[in-house]
Design an enzyme around this catalytic site. Structure first.
Site, mmCIF file in Angstrom:
data_model
loop_
_atom_site.group_PDB
_atom_site.id
_atom_site.type_symbol
_atom_site.label_atom_id
_atom_site.label_comp_id
_atom_site.label_asym_id
_atom_site.label_seq_id
_atom_site.Cartn_x
_atom_site.Cartn_y
_atom_site.Cartn_z
ATOM 1 N N ASN A 158 -20.543 0.555 165.721
ATOM 2 C CA ASN A 158 -21.318 -0.410 164.368
ATOM 3 C C ASN A 158 -20.997 0.311 163.152
ATOM 4 O O ASN A 158 -21.327 1.483 162.793
ATOM 5 C CB ASN A 158 -22.957 -0.197 164.760
ATOM 6 C CG ASN A 158 -23.645 -1.016 163.809
ATOM 7 O OD1 ASN A 158 -23.219 -1.157 162.339
ATOM 8 N ND2 ASN A 158 -24.942 -0.872 163.827
ATOM 9 N N CYS A 211 -26.413 -3.535 156.661
ATOM 10 C CA CYS A 211 -25.347 -4.190 157.551
ATOM 11 C C CYS A 211 -25.210 -5.626 157.205
ATOM 12 O O CYS A 211 -24.212 -5.935 157.620
ATOM 13 C CB CYS A 211 -25.998 -4.009 159.034
ATOM 14 S SG CYS A 211 -26.145 -2.332 159.747
ATOM 15 N N HIS A 253 -22.609 -9.748 163.038
ATOM 16 C CA HIS A 253 -22.726 -8.240 162.843
ATOM 17 C C HIS A 253 -22.420 -7.574 164.174
ATOM 18 O O HIS A 253 -23.073 -8.069 165.455
ATOM 19 C CB HIS A 253 -23.967 -7.760 162.244
ATOM 20 C CG HIS A 253 -23.942 -6.388 162.153
ATOM 21 N ND1 HIS A 253 -23.035 -5.332 161.684
ATOM 22 C CD2 HIS A 253 -25.108 -5.521 162.484
ATOM 23 C CE1 HIS A 253 -23.651 -4.093 161.561
ATOM 24 N NE2 HIS A 253 -24.390 -4.288 162.216
HETATM 25 O O1 UT7 Z 1 -26.984 -1.993 162.518
HETATM 26 C C1 UT7 Z 1 -28.159 -1.991 162.449
HETATM 27 C C2 UT7 Z 1 -28.981 -2.581 163.427
HETATM 28 N N1 UT7 Z 1 -29.016 -1.942 164.581
HETATM 29 C C3 UT7 Z 1 -28.984 -2.464 166.015
HETATM 30 O O2 UT7 Z 1 -29.038 -3.832 165.989
HETATM 31 C C4 UT7 Z 1 -29.349 -1.709 167.268
HETATM 32 C C5 UT7 Z 1 -30.416 -2.649 168.155
HETATM 33 N N2 UT7 Z 1 -30.868 -1.919 169.192
HETATM 34 C C6 UT7 Z 1 -30.009 -1.589 170.188
HETATM 35 O O3 UT7 Z 1 -29.118 -1.817 169.962
HETATM 36 C C7 UT7 Z 1 -30.601 -0.921 171.441
HETATM 37 O O4 UT7 Z 1 -32.009 -0.523 171.099
HETATM 38 C C8 UT7 Z 1 -29.900 0.489 171.599
HETATM 39 C C9 UT7 Z 1 -28.748 0.506 172.113
HETATM 40 C C10 UT7 Z 1 -30.047 1.598 170.473
HETATM 41 C C11 UT7 Z 1 -30.833 1.365 172.809
HETATM 42 O O5 UT7 Z 1 -31.153 0.231 173.919
HETATM 43 P P1 UT7 Z 1 -32.533 0.296 174.518
HETATM 44 O O6 UT7 Z 1 -32.264 -0.690 175.772
HETATM 45 O O7 UT7 Z 1 -33.392 -0.008 173.437
HETATM 46 O O8 UT7 Z 1 -32.815 1.755 175.273
HETATM 47 P P2 UT7 Z 1 -33.913 2.827 174.768
HETATM 48 O O9 UT7 Z 1 -33.939 3.375 173.296
HETATM 49 O O10 UT7 Z 1 -35.334 2.223 175.257
HETATM 50 O O11 UT7 Z 1 -33.721 3.932 175.806
HETATM 51 C C12 UT7 Z 1 -33.680 3.688 177.272
HETATM 52 C C13 UT7 Z 1 -33.317 4.867 177.870
HETATM 53 C C14 UT7 Z 1 -34.187 6.200 177.300
HETATM 54 O O12 UT7 Z 1 -34.391 7.090 178.665
HETATM 55 P P3 UT7 Z 1 -35.950 7.102 179.034
HETATM 56 O O13 UT7 Z 1 -36.810 7.356 178.110
HETATM 57 O O14 UT7 Z 1 -36.188 5.578 179.662
HETATM 58 O O15 UT7 Z 1 -35.652 8.025 180.180
HETATM 59 C C15 UT7 Z 1 -33.457 6.773 176.459
HETATM 60 O O16 UT7 Z 1 -33.602 8.294 176.239
HETATM 61 O O17 UT7 Z 1 -31.829 5.490 177.509
HETATM 62 C C16 UT7 Z 1 -32.037 6.668 177.056
HETATM 63 N N3 UT7 Z 1 -30.675 6.900 176.038
HETATM 64 C C17 UT7 Z 1 -29.595 7.000 176.465
HETATM 65 N N4 UT7 Z 1 -29.021 7.782 177.234
HETATM 66 C C18 UT7 Z 1 -27.840 8.095 177.548
HETATM 67 C C19 UT7 Z 1 -31.013 6.447 174.821
HETATM 68 N N5 UT7 Z 1 -29.699 6.630 174.184
HETATM 69 C C20 UT7 Z 1 -28.957 7.210 175.290
HETATM 70 C C21 UT7 Z 1 -27.665 7.608 175.294
HETATM 71 N N6 UT7 Z 1 -26.972 8.082 176.439
HETATM 72 N N7 UT7 Z 1 -26.797 7.514 174.428
#
Ligand code: UT7
Length: 321
Positions: free
Chosen positions: A277, A112, A247
């Site tokens: 993204n 990225c 980004h």
């Molecule tokens: O360009 C490359 C660089 N990438 C980035 O900078 C990405 C950086 N990271 C992020 O933007 C965030 O970590 C995410 C948006 C990817 C995820 O957010 P998060 O606050 O880290 O959420 P998480 O992965 O800890 O998930 C929280 C909950 C989980 O459920 P449980 O286990 O708490 O029941 C996930 O399973 O949200 C759930 N979840 C979703 N629910 C509905 C994860 N993805 C989804 C989804 N829809 N698409």
């Protein structure tokens, strides 16, 4: 004397997919509300029939047209991509074939942060007298790398291309690149063992895997460190920057930067709501859109900052000419 940008262009897939459509298409347990709240993404463009070479050629031709050049007049072609149509030839060679360029053509994988890596490479080539007119094309077809059964990643990315032509000038005031090597937080194995009988234990090809929370922490740390370094080295203040082009990975990451820098949100243009993204495409796409909207004027100062798989990171200060 460093470089200046004399033309920009973009190439996007026709198909726009909303969060609701994505949920319906994949059957995943996700929602517009979750995706918007957690990422700021509302839509993304996804390739159906378009190849990455198609999108890249459209972007390249538009940037060349503005620069009043044709493909035969550029003397270096750099494509930033992690998702070329073919492992070989490179995306750059495929684009060179379409635009009839015969200069050196090479792919660069800075993930990225690839646009800033490409700008740095272009500036070095121009400073060394090795090239005068360089075409940079950032292109990604992330839809081919993501696992469409994994709601944690497939909702995040989009496809597209953004190009620029650079030549000698005084626009680039500063550039800095870094790597915080961690080969696990964002990873995709390409199964290069193939059917080699001596390498049967090689990891098979995989989709993109991302440890979202760890990447989030890397991202905010890299942005803070890069921005502070740019201020120190260039003797700038947060107020002296007109636009922060960050980004577009997550609106919450951009909000973090806004709160740390205590600057008005209008200084942080975004396109993540419409495109998701698109890796290294995000920043040059933002720049092109701002130019199209008449928002870029001579003397405007931009601070670019990106981070990506690797983890790579980088920043640049541009003063528009
Ligand atoms: O360009 C490359 C660089 N990438 C980035 O900078 C990405 C950086 N990271 C992020 O933007 C965030 O970590 C995410 C948006 C990817 C995820 O957010 P998060 O606050 O880290 O959420 P998480 O992965 O800890 O998930 C929280 C909950 C989980 O459920 P449980 O286990 O708490 O029941 C996930 O399973 O949200 C759930 N979840 C979703 N629910 C509905 C994860 N993805 C989804 C989804 N829809 N698409």
């Amino acid at each position: 004397m460093t470089i200046k940008i004399i033309g920009t262009g973009i190439g996007l897939p026709d198909k726009e997919v909303s969060n609701d459509e994505l949920a319906a298409l994949t059957g995943l347990d996700t929602s517009d509300e979750w995706i918007r709240t957690m990422t700021g993404i509302g839509y993304r463009r996804l390739c159906q029939t378009e190849t990455l070479t198609d999108l890249s050629t459209t972007a390249a031709r538009a940037a060349l047209a503005e620069a009043e050049l044709d493909g035969s007049q550029i003397d270096y072609l750099i494509c930033s991509t992690v998702s070329p149509d073919t492992r070989t030839p490179s995306l750059a060679c495929s684009v060179a074939e379409r635009i009839k360029a015969t200069c050196p053509a090479v792919d660069l994988n800075g993930a990225c942060a690839g646009f800033i890596y490409a700008i740095d490479t272009a500036a070095a080539l121009i400073a060394a007298g090795r090239a005068e007119r360089i075409l940079i094309v950032c292109s990604e077809k992330m839809s081919g790398l993501t696992d469409w059964t994994d709601r944690r990643t497939c909702v995040l990315f989009g496809d597209g291309s953004a190009a620029c032509v650079v030549t000698a000038g005084n626009m680039l005031k500063y550039v800095h690149l870094q790597t915080q090597a961690d080969s696990h937080v964002i990873r995709m194995d390409n199964g290069m063992g193939g059917n080699n009988p001596l390498a049967r234990d090689q990891a098979p090809a995989s989709f993109i895997h991302m440890e979202g929370q760890k990447v989030f922490k890397y991202a905010v740390n890299i942005i803070e460190a890069e921005v502070r370094r740019a201020f120190d080295v260039c003797d700038l203040t947060p107020e002296s920057i007109d636009y922060y082009l960050l980004h577009q990975a997550n609106l919450r990451i951009i909000d973090f930067a806004i709160s740390r820098l205590k600057q008005p949100p209008e200084k942080f243009p975004t396109n993540i709501e419409r495109f998701g993204n698109i890796s290294s495409v995000s920043i040059p796409l933002l720049l092109h859109e701002m130019r199209q909207a008449g928002q870029v004027h001579p003397g405007d100062k931009f601070l670019l900052c990106a981070f990506g798989a690797g983890m790579t990171g980088g920043s640049a200060v541009l003063e528009w000419e």
